[in-house]
Motif scaffolding. Structure first.
Motif, short mmCIF file in Angstrom:
data_model
loop_
_atom_site.label_atom_id
_atom_site.label_comp_id
_atom_site.label_asym_id
_atom_site.label_seq_id
_atom_site.Cartn_x
_atom_site.Cartn_y
_atom_site.Cartn_z
N VAL A 1 -3.47 -1.56 -3.35
CA VAL A 1 -2.08 -1.75 -3.73
C VAL A 1 -1.62 -0.58 -4.61
CG1 VAL A 1 -0.47 -3.24 -5.01
CG2 VAL A 1 -2.28 -4.26 -3.60
N THR A 2 -0.50 0.04 -4.24
CA THR A 2 0.04 1.15 -5.02
C THR A 2 1.38 0.82 -5.66
OG1 THR A 2 1.12 2.13 -3.08
CG2 THR A 2 -1.13 2.89 -3.62
N THR B 1 0.85 -1.19 0.00
CA THR B 1 0.00 0.00 0.00
C THR B 1 0.89 1.24 0.00
OG1 THR B 1 -0.09 0.15 2.41
CG2 THR B 1 -1.77 -1.23 1.34
N SER B 2 0.27 2.41 -0.10
CA SER B 2 1.04 3.66 -0.12
C SER B 2 1.82 3.87 1.17
CB SER B 2 0.12 4.85 -0.39
OG SER B 2 -0.86 4.93 0.62
N GLY C 1 -6.66 -4.91 -0.08
CA GLY C 1 -6.33 -3.50 0.16
C GLY C 1 -5.99 -2.77 -1.12
#
Length: 137
Positions: free
Chosen positions: A130-131, A109-110, A128
Motif C-alpha cells: 500500500v502506497t 498500490t502505486s 500488497g
C-alpha cells in the motif's frame, strides 16, 4: 520537536516517518504531526488504551486512518479530511479504518490498484504494498 525530546528518544516509527515525509515534526517520542498535510502519526503506548472515545478502534470520529499492523494494530497515521494521502510515513500498511459517517476509504498500490476498502464506520485489513489511501465522500 518538544524541548524534552531528543532524536534518540523518538520511537523508531516516528523517526522513520519524519525521514520519509517532509514537513513533519515530533510532538513527543510517540507522536508526530504534519500540519500542511493534516496528518498525525501516533505510536500506541500500552498504558493509554481506552483514553478517548473513538469511532473505529483507535481511529477518531470523523478521521481516516492507516495502521502498520493488521486488525487496527501498530502505529497509526490519521487524517482529518477526506482526500488521497501517501502512506509513506509507515514502513508498511496492514489495515485501514474509516471513522467517517459517509463514503468509503481505499488502500491502494502505486499503480492505483485497490487492495482494501472500508465503508463508513468500518475497517479492513490490507494486502500488497500500500502506497496511499483514498477517501471518497
Amino acid at each position: 520537536m518538544t524541548d524534552d525530546t531528543t532524536p534518540s528518544d523518538l520511537h523508531p516509527d516516528v523517526a522513520y516517518a519524519l525521514r520519509e515525509v517532509a514537513g513533519g515534526f515530533a510532538i513527543d517520542s510517540h507522536h508526530a504531526e504534519w500540519p500542511e498535510l493534516g496528518m498525525v502519526l501516533e505510536v500506541p503506548e500500552h498504558d493509554k488504551r481506552g483514553e478517548h472515545d473513538r469511532a473505529v478502534g483507535s481511529c477518531a470520529t470523523g478521521a481516516i486512518c492507516a495502521f502498520s499492523g493488521s486488525n487496527l494494530s501498530g502505529t497509526r497515521l490519521s487524517w482529518s479530511s477526506c482526500g488521497t494521502y501517501s502512506t509513506s510515513g509507515l514502513s508498511s500498511v496492514g489495515s485501514i479504518a474509516n471513522a467517517r459517517s459517509a463514503g468509503y476509504l481505499q488502500a491502494r498500490t502505486s499503480s492505483g490498484s485497490v487492495v482494501a476498502t472500508a465503508i463508513a464506520g468500518s475497517w479492513s485489513n490490507t494486502s500488497g504494498a500500500v502506497t496511499n489511501v483514498r477517501c471518497v465522500s
